[in-house]
Every structure is written in C-alpha cells, then in structure tokens.
Design an enzyme around this catalytic site. Structure first.
Site, PDB file in Angstrom:
ATOM      1  CG  ASP A  47      23.936 -22.783  36.874  1.00 37.48           C
ATOM      2  OD1 ASP A  47      24.407 -22.970  38.227  1.00 37.48           O
ATOM      3  OD2 ASP A  47      23.494 -21.825  36.601  1.00 37.48           O
ATOM      4  CG  HIS A 189      28.159 -23.109  32.899  1.00 40.87           C
ATOM      5  ND1 HIS A 189      28.431 -22.041  32.567  1.00 40.87           N
ATOM      6  CD2 HIS A 189      26.611 -23.488  32.751  1.00 40.87           C
ATOM      7  CE1 HIS A 189      27.412 -21.052  32.763  1.00 40.87           C
ATOM      8  NE2 HIS A 189      26.196 -22.110  32.743  1.00 40.87           N
TER       9      HIS A 189
END
Ligand code: NI
Length: 222
Positions: A47, A189
């Site tokens: 993300d 991430h």
C-alpha cells in the site's frame, strides 16, 4: 467430441505420471509429493506507493524471484512518479487503488469518496491504459454502497505485520511466516528498506514451504 476429450485427458494423466516418475527418480519421493500437495496460493500486497526510494528496489527483488504482487497506489503519488507506475505494470504486477490522498473514505460524503477513487483511477489509466478494478481503502474503511457506485472490488487483508511500525525486517518476516496459510492476503508497504527486505525474505521462506505467490484477483475470484 466427448470421447476425444477423454482420450486427451487420459494422455495428460499419462504424461503427468511419466513426469512425476521422472521427478521421483531425479530427486526423491518426499520432495515431489511435498511440491504436489503444497501448491498453496498466497498474495503479497503493498500500500501507499509508488515510493520514489523503495518501490524499484522491491520490483527488482520480486523479479529475481519470479513473483508477482499487488500494489494499491495513492493517486497523488501516482501523479508524481508515473515512471514507477509504468514499471510496476510492465513487470506484470497488479495495480489497484488506495484513494487519492490516503483519507478515511467513510468520513467523506459519497460524492467526495467517489472523487478520491475516480481521480486515482484516471491517473493510473493515463499511465498504464487500464482502469484498476480493486480498491484497498485506507484503514480498511469503506462504505459498501460504494462498491456499486464506483464499480470497485474491495480487498482487505488476512495478515498485517505492522511493517511500518518497525525497522526490524526479521520481526516483520516472522510475524508473516508464523501466521501464513493458504489463500492469505498479506498487507505491507514498500515504504522502507526493512519492509522491502522483509517482503523478499517472506517470499523466500514461504516458497520453501510450497507457497505460490499470486496477485489478489487469483485469490478473490477462486
Ligand atoms: Ni495506506
């Protein structure tokens, strides 16, 4: 026609048996059976990108391992780093939406939430020529009527190792590897060196355990 399929299927099975036998001879029985039984799917997702410092490092590591992943991108960052978005696409990864500027979509009016999605999708389409189908809403916060309004499919996660809270790649790797099971979606991430390191270590360890890495569509539409 049916008969022909039957013959072909028979041939396939025969070939598979011949292949399996050859593998048993070449390696050892146990290894082959492990591989055959444990072709479990699992998906890595990243993300908040594209990230100017770390996305390319991650892409290189994934390419070396022949592994695809799913990237949920922020529209604002997509506009800043179109070359990285193009590269993610070229390397065969799946691109989804993570809103335009990382907002809690539930706190917005429907209109404003839809704008967050549409603006991001348009920015991605401008670069790769395709509209994303999947959304990972920031904080997992989404209103179900937006599925219909935006035509997006919501993708949450099964394992969240909180990789952004630590710079210890070993801890992140362990959190994921200990929990991993078939058809899990892992949330990470590509925003730090330790996260990239952990992601690649996770790939290496779970591949050892017989996992096959896929993009999220292959788990959701199973
Ligand atoms: Ni996020």
């Amino acid at each position: 026609m049916k008969k022909r399929t039957g013959i072909l299927l028979g041939l396939d099975i025969l070939l598979l048996c011949v292949f399996a036998e050859a593998m048993v001879e070449k390696y050892n029985t146990k290894a082959v059976f492990n591989t055959m039984q444990e072709s479990k799917k699992i998906a890595l997702t990243f993300d908040d990108g594209p990230n100017a410092e770390y996305t390319e490092m991650l892409l290189k590591g994934l390419e070396e391992r022949g592994v695809p992943a799913t990237f949920f991108l922020l529209g604002k960052e997509v506009e800043k780093y179109p070359d990285i978005v193009e590269l993610i696409h070229q390397k065969g990864h799946l691109i989804g939406t993570h809103s335009y500027e990382h907002v809690n979509l539930k706190n917005l009016s429907d209109e404003a939430a839809i704008e967050q999605v549409d603006k991001t999708n348009a920015a991605i389409h401008n670069i790769i020529g395709e509209y994303p189908e999947f959304i990972r809403p920031p904080f997992g916060s989404w209103k179900s009527n937006l599925d219909y309004e935006t035509n997006m499919i919501e993708v949450l996660w099964d394992i969240d190792p909180l990789d952004w809270k630590t710079n210890n790649a070993g801890v992140v790797t362990k959190r994921v590897v200990d929990k991993a099971k078939e058809d899990d979606i892992i949330l990470m991430h590509d925003a730090s060196e330790s996260s990239v390191e952990a992601a690649l270590e996770i790939v290496d360890e779970l591949k050892e355990e017989g996992y096959i890495f896929v993009t999220v569509d292959e788990i959701i539409f199973e």
